[in-house]
Enzyme design. Structure first.
Site, PDB file in Angstrom:
ATOM      1  N   VAL A   1      -1.914  10.726   3.196  1.00 23.57           N
ATOM      2  CA  VAL A   1      -0.925   8.941   3.821  1.00 23.57           C
ATOM      3  C   VAL A   1      -1.438   9.295   5.465  1.00 23.57           C
ATOM      4  O   VAL A   1      -1.943  10.104   6.444  1.00 23.57           O
ATOM      5  CB  VAL A   1       0.040   9.491   4.364  1.00 23.57           C
ATOM      6  CG1 VAL A   1       0.637   8.676   4.726  1.00 23.57           C
ATOM      7  CG2 VAL A   1       1.215  10.396   3.199  1.00 23.57           C
ATOM      8  N   LEU A   2      -2.732   7.618   6.011  1.00 22.03           N
ATOM      9  CA  LEU A   2      -2.605   7.226   6.802  1.00 22.03           C
ATOM     10  C   LEU A   2      -1.295   6.616   7.292  1.00 22.03           C
ATOM     11  O   LEU A   2      -0.504   5.999   7.212  1.00 22.03           O
ATOM     12  CB  LEU A   2      -3.517   6.104   6.975  1.00 22.03           C
ATOM     13  CG  LEU A   2      -5.114   6.890   6.391  1.00 22.03           C
ATOM     14  CD1 LEU A   2      -5.517   7.671   4.869  1.00 22.03           C
ATOM     15  CD2 LEU A   2      -5.812   5.810   6.384  1.00 22.03           C
TER      16      LEU A   2
ATOM     17  N   ASP B   1       7.033   9.881   9.728  1.00 20.45           N
ATOM     18  CA  ASP B   1       9.146  10.290   8.862  1.00 20.45           C
ATOM     19  C   ASP B   1       7.988  12.002   8.943  1.00 20.45           C
ATOM     20  O   ASP B   1       9.212  12.356   7.667  1.00 20.45           O
ATOM     21  CB  ASP B   1       9.594   9.824   7.296  1.00 20.45           C
ATOM     22  CG  ASP B   1       8.106   9.489   6.674  1.00 20.45           C
ATOM     23  OD1 ASP B   1       6.768   9.758   7.015  1.00 20.45           O
ATOM     24  OD2 ASP B   1       8.602   9.855   5.816  1.00 20.45           O
ATOM     25  N   ARG B   2       7.074  12.050   9.518  1.00 22.82           N
ATOM     26  CA  ARG B   2       6.462  13.709   9.038  1.00 22.82           C
ATOM     27  C   ARG B   2       6.901  14.297   7.833  1.00 22.82           C
ATOM     28  O   ARG B   2       6.815  14.625   7.271  1.00 22.82           O
ATOM     29  CB  ARG B   2       7.633  13.967   9.898  1.00 22.82           C
ATOM     30  CG  ARG B   2       7.347  13.855  11.678  1.00 22.82           C
ATOM     31  CD  ARG B   2       6.178  13.391  12.113  1.00 22.82           C
ATOM     32  NE  ARG B   2       6.548  13.714  13.660  1.00 22.82           N
ATOM     33  CZ  ARG B   2       5.581  12.179  14.341  1.00 22.82           C
ATOM     34  NH1 ARG B   2       4.797  12.054  13.636  1.00 22.82           N
ATOM     35  NH2 ARG B   2       5.560  11.714  15.247  1.00 22.82           N
ATOM     36  N   ASN B   3       5.990  13.018   6.641  1.00 17.21           N
ATOM     37  CA  ASN B   3       6.318  13.337   5.206  1.00 17.21           C
ATOM     38  C   ASN B   3       7.800  14.112   3.987  1.00 17.21           C
ATOM     39  O   ASN B   3       7.585  14.366   3.865  1.00 17.21           O
ATOM     40  CB  ASN B   3       5.379  14.607   4.701  1.00 17.21           C
ATOM     41  CG  ASN B   3       4.263  13.830   5.695  1.00 17.21           C
ATOM     42  OD1 ASN B   3       3.362  12.945   4.678  1.00 17.21           O
ATOM     43  ND2 ASN B   3       2.961  14.695   6.005  1.00 17.21           N
ATOM     44  N   ARG B   4       9.256  13.135   4.766  1.00 18.84           N
ATOM     45  CA  ARG B   4      10.344  13.809   4.623  1.00 18.84           C
ATOM     46  C   ARG B   4      10.848  12.775   3.661  1.00 18.84           C
ATOM     47  O   ARG B   4      11.155  13.116   2.868  1.00 18.84           O
ATOM     48  CB  ARG B   4      11.249  13.420   5.938  1.00 18.84           C
ATOM     49  CG  ARG B   4      11.097  14.717   7.029  1.00 18.84           C
ATOM     50  CD  ARG B   4      12.468  14.284   7.720  1.00 18.84           C
ATOM     51  NE  ARG B   4      13.005  13.533   8.631  1.00 18.84           N
ATOM     52  CZ  ARG B   4      12.709  12.454   9.248  1.00 18.84           C
ATOM     53  NH1 ARG B   4      11.186  13.548   9.822  1.00 18.84           N
ATOM     54  NH2 ARG B   4      12.607  10.680   9.380  1.00 18.84           N
TER      55      ARG B   4
ATOM     56  N   GLY C   1       3.572   0.084   4.963  1.00 21.88           N
ATOM     57  CA  GLY C   1       4.959   0.820   5.269  1.00 21.88           C
ATOM     58  C   GLY C   1       5.048   1.353   6.625  1.00 21.88           C
ATOM     59  O   GLY C   1       4.556   1.941   7.149  1.00 21.88           O
TER      60      GLY C   1
ATOM     61  N   LEU D   1       0.830  -1.481   0.012  1.00 16.03           N
ATOM     62  CA  LEU D   1       0.067  -0.038  -0.188  1.00 16.03           C
ATOM     63  C   LEU D   1       0.539   1.020   0.085  1.00 16.03           C
ATOM     64  O   LEU D   1       1.649   1.876   0.867  1.00 16.03           O
ATOM     65  CB  LEU D   1      -0.819   0.087   1.328  1.00 16.03           C
ATOM     66  CG  LEU D   1      -1.741  -1.511   1.322  1.00 16.03           C
ATOM     67  CD1 LEU D   1      -2.984  -1.047   2.657  1.00 16.03           C
ATOM     68  CD2 LEU D   1      -2.467  -1.142   0.233  1.00 16.03           C
TER      69      LEU D   1
END
Length: 196
Positions: A161-162, A125-128, A121, A99
């Site tokens: 992103v969940l 990563d706080r979208n990094r 996954g 996913l």
């Protein structure tokens, strides 16, 4: 329901080097919450946590939750394994659907019981790290799919992103027969839902 195969879900802890120690602890808390949700679910899934090796940030953080006893206490407790997904035989890796918000295809219809393993996954990563799950899926030779947020009419505030725990909650709801729109809305916390 007795005797029927369960939907298989795996949480991939193969992102250790991309997380800070604090993020790894947050991930461990989410995995523990996902395990608890599965144990309490009306229709549980077969939940695997892969790559929880001691000596890794995520593995050490998760060990604090007494994971050795999860499966012993409840038949639907998560199986926590030190081996990474790469240790799966090639045939089983071909049955993975990773996913990823970057996937071209959307999951649609009911989840398949026993035919595939849906992989989440394990990354906080706080979208990094853009495309991290898609890159990981390619390395495993796995197909990818994204949650049907858009087609289900579920808008998110910020990136689509969940968290690991929210994704497991949504998958459990769909496995129990709820439509994707209801499952995703119920899984998203109010702060993550976009204003109508």
């Amino acid at each position: 329901m007795a005797g029927q195969p369960l939907v298989r879900v795996a949480i991939d802890l193969g992102f250790d080097t991309l997380m800070t120690p604090r993020e790894a602890r947050s991930l461990a808390s989410q995995v523990a919450a996902a395990h608890g949700a599965n144990v309490r679910a009306e229709v549980p899934c077969e939940l695997l946590v892969a790559g929880a090796a001691r000596g890794t940030q995520a593995g050490d953080a998760l060990a604090r939750f007494d994971t050795l006893h999860w499966r012993r206490r409840d038949p639907h407790g998560a199986r926590v394994r030190p081996e990474a997904l790469e240790a799966l035989p090639a045939g089983e890796r071909r049955a993975l659907v990773y996913l990823s918000p970057d996937a071209r295809d959307e999951l649609a219809g009911p989840l398949l019981a026993g035919d595939v393993t849906y992989v989440i996954g394990g990354l906080v990563d706080r979208n990094r790290h853009a495309r991290a799950s898609a890159t990981r899926a390619a390395a495993l030779g796995a197909r990818t799919a994204r949650l049907p947020l858009e087609s289900a009419g579920v808008a998110t505030a910020g990136a689509p992103v969940l968290t690991v725990a929210h994704t497991v909650h949504a998958l459990l709801a769909v496995a129990a027969g709820r439509p994707w729109a209801d499952a995703l809305r119920a899984a998203l916390p109010p702060r993550r839902r976009a204003a109508p």
